[in-house]
Scaffold this active site. Structure first.
Site, mmCIF file in Angstrom:
data_model
loop_
_atom_site.group_PDB
_atom_site.id
_atom_site.type_symbol
_atom_site.label_atom_id
_atom_site.label_comp_id
_atom_site.label_asym_id
_atom_site.label_seq_id
_atom_site.Cartn_x
_atom_site.Cartn_y
_atom_site.Cartn_z
ATOM 1 N N LYS A 228 0.825 -1.224 0.000
ATOM 2 C CA LYS A 228 0.000 0.000 0.000
ATOM 3 C C LYS A 228 0.852 1.265 0.000
ATOM 4 O O LYS A 228 1.834 1.377 0.744
ATOM 5 C CB LYS A 228 -0.898 0.014 1.243
ATOM 6 C CG LYS A 228 -1.717 1.295 1.414
ATOM 7 C CD LYS A 228 -2.731 1.159 2.555
ATOM 8 C CE LYS A 228 -3.658 2.360 2.667
ATOM 9 N NZ LYS A 228 -3.095 3.492 3.397
ATOM 10 N N HIS A 252 -2.353 7.940 0.677
ATOM 11 C CA HIS A 252 -2.585 8.010 2.127
ATOM 12 C C HIS A 252 -3.581 9.128 2.441
ATOM 13 O O HIS A 252 -3.500 9.787 3.481
ATOM 14 C CB HIS A 252 -1.252 8.266 2.846
ATOM 15 C CG HIS A 252 -1.114 7.563 4.178
ATOM 16 N ND1 HIS A 252 -0.256 6.496 4.386
ATOM 17 C CD2 HIS A 252 -1.700 7.792 5.377
ATOM 18 C CE1 HIS A 252 -0.332 6.124 5.659
ATOM 19 N NE2 HIS A 252 -1.199 6.888 6.272
HETATM 20 C C1 FNR Z 1 -5.167 6.796 7.670
HETATM 21 N N1 FNR Z 1 -4.484 5.995 6.766
HETATM 22 C C2 FNR Z 1 -3.741 4.933 7.227
HETATM 23 N N2 FNR Z 1 -3.131 4.083 6.360
HETATM 24 C C3 FNR Z 1 -2.452 3.012 6.802
HETATM 25 O O1 FNR Z 1 -1.939 2.249 5.985
HETATM 26 N N3 FNR Z 1 -2.360 2.762 8.145
HETATM 27 C C4 FNR Z 1 -2.919 3.553 9.078
HETATM 28 O O2 FNR Z 1 -2.821 3.310 10.278
HETATM 29 C C5 FNR Z 1 -3.616 4.709 8.625
HETATM 30 N N4 FNR Z 1 -4.185 5.573 9.515
HETATM 31 C C6 FNR Z 1 -4.998 6.579 9.062
HETATM 32 C C7 FNR Z 1 -5.688 7.367 9.978
HETATM 33 C C8 FNR Z 1 -6.562 8.342 9.539
HETATM 34 C C9 FNR Z 1 -7.307 9.165 10.534
HETATM 35 C C10 FNR Z 1 -6.755 8.549 8.144
HETATM 36 C C11 FNR Z 1 -7.726 9.582 7.619
HETATM 37 C C12 FNR Z 1 -6.056 7.795 7.233
HETATM 38 C C13 FNR Z 1 -4.702 6.162 5.307
HETATM 39 C C14 FNR Z 1 -5.919 5.362 4.855
HETATM 40 O O3 FNR Z 1 -5.639 3.990 4.821
HETATM 41 C C15 FNR Z 1 -6.353 5.741 3.424
HETATM 42 O O4 FNR Z 1 -5.254 5.646 2.549
HETATM 43 C C16 FNR Z 1 -6.958 7.140 3.331
HETATM 44 O O5 FNR Z 1 -7.779 7.425 4.440
HETATM 45 C C17 FNR Z 1 -7.766 7.269 2.044
HETATM 46 O O6 FNR Z 1 -8.230 8.534 1.850
HETATM 47 P P1 FNR Z 1 -9.702 9.032 2.257
HETATM 48 O O7 FNR Z 1 -10.683 7.952 1.883
HETATM 49 O O8 FNR Z 1 -9.657 9.311 3.723
HETATM 50 O O9 FNR Z 1 -9.843 10.248 1.415
#
Ligand code: FNR
Length: 357
Positions: A228, A252
């Site tokens: 990812k 992300h």
């Molecule tokens: C994330 N994201 C994320 N990704 C990951 O691989 N591990 C994690 O622990 C986290 N933690 C996390 C916390 C918060 C509050 C957010 C908003 C995002 C990224 C997440 O997997 C994803 O890529 C994004 O949230 C996608 O974008 P949208 O749908 O929020 O626009």
């Protein structure tokens, strides 16, 4: 819990802001630097259009799909997001319940508020993936990979775009520190995350990752490894060469490298390079049924969302999460019918156009 009434996903942010404390809300909603990339993630879906098809004798299209060997009711899944206890006292357990009720796929984060086993149990047998932030401590990695396997998790998502915390100004302004522990970190000496900022937490994870690291993890676990944070054809091919069984296109949610393109704008090129060797998951900016449709038509097999689900969780617990999935899937069904696409396979083959307005 009462069923959460949702007009659309974008409207959830303002509602959630009223109930999530400032620091936690800033951490969830925010992106990095001036948030250019974050702001373009949803906007970029306007760069292509869906061709309406009318004389196709179409009624009740099906959003069911099979990917990674799993039968799912919807191609929309929960992205791995940290510390869901910030949004709801039951955290990931409530999310797992809601996602399962919607027939969708859930991804757990390394930095979850609840443990791998507890979150898996809350899903009552519904499929889940586990996302790993590779640690410098190899025992930590092995222990989480073992625990995920034992809990019945179906695949590992290895996130590679966060070797350093993106420059997230909201967290600095709010001096944000996690007010709750992270269940998967409790048994390790560096602490459970409580009272730490995200920059400090990321600092105990690997500060550099290469294809050999991907291979080491893929060799260790017998679960498929999905990488990812891929935004380039080069990284996609490196990951597949190292044993990745899936590619997860994501910036992300605009929280890491600001100034990069909207995630949707790189999807087609990455998909061309991957050339159906492995399935592709896509996220960042998905808020509308048409966004899901366009991502699937541009090479994605599954589409994930992060923030809207956390807002649904804050507003309505497990029910709220379920409602977010059902609302977005309902929009997708409407778009599928009006585009003359009877199933997800047809959406993947739908032609998009680029009209310049
Ligand atoms: C994330 N994201 C994320 N990704 C990951 O691989 N591990 C994690 O622990 C986290 N933690 C996390 C916390 C918060 C509050 C957010 C908003 C995002 C990224 C997440 O997997 C994803 O890529 C994004 O949230 C996608 O974008 P949208 O749908 O929020 O626009």
């Amino acid at each position: 819990e009462e069923k959460l009434n949702i007009l659309n996903l974008p409207s959830l942010e303002a509602e959630a802001k009223k109930i999530i404390p400032t620091g936690g809300f800033g951490y969830i909603v925010g992106g990095s630097e001036d948030e250019w990339t974050l702001n373009h993630n949803s906007e970029a879906f306007n760069h292509v259009q869906i061709v309406p098809r009318a004389l196709t004798d179409m009624e009740n299209p099906s959003t069911a799909t099979k990917v990674f060997g799993l039968d799912l009711k919807t191609p929309i899944m929960m992205a791995p997001t940290a510390a869901q206890g910030l949004a709801h006292s039951r955290g990931e357990e409530a999310t797992a319940e809601g996602v399962a009720a919607a027939g969708a796929l859930m991804a757990q984060s390394t930095y979850s508020s609840t443990s791998i086993a507890d979150t898996a149990a809350a899903g009552k047998g519904a499929p889940q993936f586990f996302q790993l932030y590779m640690s410098k401590d190899w025992d930590f990695n092995e222990s989480l990979l073992d625990e995920a396997k034992k809990a019945g998790v179906k695949a590992i998502i290895l996130t590679v775009d966060a070797t350093v915390d993106g420059y997230r100004e909201a967290d600095i302004i709010n001096n944000f520190q996690f007010p709750i522990p992270m269940a998967n970190l409790t048994k390790f000496s560096e602490g459970d995350g409580e009272g730490k900022g995200i920059e400090e937490i990321y600092a105990s994870a690997a500060q550099k990752i290469n294809a050999d690291d991907v291979k080491r993890i893929a060799d260790y676990t017998d679960l498929p490894v999905i990488v990812k944070g891929i935004e380039s054809p080069e990284d996609a091919l490196l990951a597949i060469g190292a044993g990745a069984k899936g590619i997860y296109v994501s910036n992300h949610g605009g929280r890491q490298l600001n100034g990069g393109p909207a995630s949707f704008d790189v999807l087609e090129d990455v998909a061309k390079a991957v050339n159906h060797q492995v399935p592709i998951i896509f996220d960042s900016g998905i808020r509308r049924g048409s966004h899901v449709f366009k991502a699937l038509a541009s090479g994605a097999d599954l589409v994930a969302m992060g923030r809207p689900v956390i807002y649904g969780l804050a507003l309505g617990g497990a029910q709220g999460v379920q409602s977010v999935f059902e609302e977005l899937n309902h929009e997708l069904e409407i778009d599928m019918q009006l585009a003359g696409t009877k199933d997800i396979e047809a959406v993947k083959h739908a032609k998009l156009v680029k009209v310049h307005y």
